[in-house]
Design an enzyme around this catalytic site. Sequence first.
Site, PDB file in Angstrom:
ATOM      1  N   LYS A 199       0.847  -1.200   0.000  1.00  0.00           N
ATOM      2  CA  LYS A 199       0.000   0.000   0.000  1.00  0.00           C
ATOM      3  C   LYS A 199       0.879   1.246   0.000  1.00  0.00           C
ATOM      4  CE  LYS A 199      -4.025   1.899   2.490  1.00  0.00           C
ATOM      5  NZ  LYS A 199      -4.876   1.753   3.694  1.00  0.00           N
ATOM      6  N   SER A 229      -9.724   1.590   2.824  1.00  0.00           N
ATOM      7  CA  SER A 229      -8.901   2.379   1.934  1.00  0.00           C
ATOM      8  C   SER A 229      -7.831   1.563   1.200  1.00  0.00           C
ATOM      9  CB  SER A 229      -8.218   3.497   2.734  1.00  0.00           C
ATOM     10  OG  SER A 229      -7.344   2.942   3.691  1.00  0.00           O
ATOM     11  N   SER A 236      -9.834  -0.640   7.030  1.00  0.00           N
ATOM     12  CA  SER A 236      -9.288  -0.436   5.688  1.00  0.00           C
ATOM     13  C   SER A 236      -8.625  -1.662   5.061  1.00  0.00           C
ATOM     14  CB  SER A 236      -8.282   0.715   5.707  1.00  0.00           C
ATOM     15  OG  SER A 236      -8.964   1.940   5.805  1.00  0.00           O
TER      16      SER A 236
END
Lengths: 470, 432
Positions: B38, B113, B137
């Site tokens: 990420k 996210s 997330s």
Amino acid sequence: MTVIIGLEIHCQLNTKTKLFCGCSTDYRDDGPNTHVCPICLGLPGTLPVTNKQAVLYALKVAKALHCEVPAFSEFARKNYFYPDLPKAFQITQYDKPLAVGGYIEIEAESGGEKRVQLTRIHMEEDPGRLVHKGSGDRGRYTLVDYNRSGVPLIEIVTEPELSSPKEARRFLNKLRATLEYLGIYDPEREGSLRVDANISIKGYERVEVKNITSYKGVEKALTFEITRQKGMIRRNAPIVRETRHYQEARGVTTSARSKEEEHDYRYFPEPDLAPLEVSSWVPEIVLPELPDARRDRFMQQYGISQNHARTLTGDLKLAEFFEEVASDMPEIAAPWTADILLGELNYRDMPVTKVPVPHYIALLLEVKKGSVTDTSAVEILRLILNQVIEEEKPEMPGEIIVRLGLSKEGGDSIVDTVASVLKEHEAAVADHRAGKAGAINFLVGQVMKATRGRADPKEIAKIITDLLKD
Amino acid sequence: MGSQYSFDHPDPHNAFITICHEAEYGEGPLSGIPVAVKDNISTAGIETTCGSNILKGYIPPYDAHVITLLRSAGAAIVGKTNMDEFGMGTTTETSAFGPTLNPADTTRAPGGSSGGSAAAVASGMVHMALGTDTGGSIRCPASFCGIVGLKPTYGRVSRYGLIAYANSMEQIGPLAGNVRDCALLYSVIAGHDPRDGTSLDLPAPAPLKPEIAGKRIGVPAEFFGEGVDPTVASVVQSGIDRLEGLGAEIISCSMPSMQYALAAYYVTSMSEASSNLGRYDGVRFGMAPDFVRLWHDAYSHIRKTGFGEEVRRRILLGSFALSAGYKGKYYAKAQAARQMVRNDFARLFETVDMLAGPTMPCVALPLGETSNPLSMYLADILTVPANLAGVPALSVPCGTAHTLPVGLQLIGKHGAEDEILSAALAFEEGSA
Ligand SMILES: [Zn+2]
């Protein structure tokens, strides 16, 4: 009009590394931004890790100042934007400080001891430093140096209990000496002790004076501010609650823009650091002999006066120097060191550590033997100190005495000199005989001039009166 | 070190912000395995943007602790995945790099996210990826994309190098196509790190084996409360029935603090974010300021143009929640509510081994449908309690509703990742 003063003192701790990262704090001789890492630059993703040594140093101060260390304290974030603050928040302590209470004893203005209560001691990180460059409206710019960013500080806050600039200075002298004795602070480092002061006249609003960067500036800043406030009151002008900046160069305080006062720091606990639970460390901390204890020991061990003992212990290096030179002549070493040497050093802005110990001891021995007058001894001392400043090899007092012929005149030769001076100044002799005061002083002066200060004035006066009796 | 992994996949779902076509790898348990990371995890030499314009061009000079661990485990880091800007979103649509498409249905968002990481795994570009979970997330996109995702215990994985959104709640964790891969990646990144002051020193993860028989699994009524899609609820209920069929004991229970959890989460995360994001001023990294301006004008210009709308909203709300006069009403109350959530978990875990329920109250949402921030916030209701309490939680595929993936959430005791991973493996393999 009663003056009320409270102080907030920021002191840089002389740990090897910064408060939350491994960067060295010894950046004095290095270029800007050479002692930085992702953490103290506030790069995204970095996390603080508390320097245990800094906590120990702060606890040492807390113990020496008789504070209470709560079982639980925590770091908090103080949020504000400023270009010297890389994270846009300062890690400090807010409602749960490391230490609370405590006191420092000072000599009160009214005489006797006064106990000044402390509110708290907390830890925080120093921001970076801004360097303003250029001139004119277009040429001006500012550079940021993050070497200082993250250096550990303690903030010591007093209760509003000081009643004059002089007391404030005494308080700071005592605090500074204590910090130095504890070995947790470097007095030589620029800006290692910074003071903010809260000043009010009883019954009127309080004014905060910031930016007093040298502890020597405090008395001047406070005196200015008190005079200003008293003047306002006399003119019936209102004193507004505000923050003012001390302008060291001009010796005045000026109002800070109101914008700066409207800060809402939005404090909240620092989520990246576990709470400090360090009260159990305190009993393990061994304190060195502190200024008060050393003062009392000096009085007892060397039999010197309280005033001399207080002066000599008011600075760690001075106290150490005194112990080196006092040995078997403390009654001479104390007044010479506290009254004469200190004045000469202050005049030259010279640290006591630069005084050559063997030379100084030899000088005290000459004084003790009575082989030079006090006036000559001071001359010799000045000569030696100047030689040190000029980076010349200092001469031994014995050599100087011979070279300059400073050996104290006494016995027959001085009597001869007095006799010849009396012969030369018959008018003054007549005045003296006629009972005119002042004539004797003139004659003593003439003898001193003739001997180039090598004679003792008291002794000369006695010889003159003896000779003129006949 | 020295072997090169050639990563040459097309990226039709916009899963990546940065792709490393040639990735170095070494020896170790992940030797030669491509791993996606990420884009809020710092990677030395690889641009790290947090999905934000304000960090465009920022190349970290250091590796996050998990990256150091991945590299020494032999993994090939093949790219940085798309995400909601600074992790602030539930759809990956607040990214400055465009939305990521859900591989299960490309008209839908992958969740967020960590939507890029989930899509990279679900589309088969990689077998495993790192995400981060502040309020769900990792688990939300795992649920919406039909894969496995674990949010470890707070402190189990070092946050050193994770670009902070809400420090007191977020954790880095694995996403993978199955429980075994998820556990493998977890075993590589878990461990103590002295550079993270909140890092825990716990024993190494145990070898994974399916284990569910005899476990006491609590099902709080609130997990199936108002707002949970009935179809999703029934899919998850049948999943819980399967757990029972595998020998688990299902216990109905209650978690009254759930009613405060969402508010506590948003107030806390926005407050922390408002402080964390202060450093994006253009002075030291990222977007450069216009130096002709005064510093405060330059700051506000950078922050106004560099941050997206959702990030600015959360900074403003967080600043408000911490401000004098309102802190007691918001931040302090949120901390009190958070303590109630912790207390509820502690009480429940005296009698049960883990909790089960839906990961998300719904299935993946169509792209562009979450223009109302409040409805987006409500979708986090089932995931935020684990972040507030710092306990581990995972999402494992449980079937489909409206032809879209549904995740089963298992929440474990503090430090009990092994226990929920073992249960998830038994559930996935259908054997106790
Ligand atoms: Zn540093």
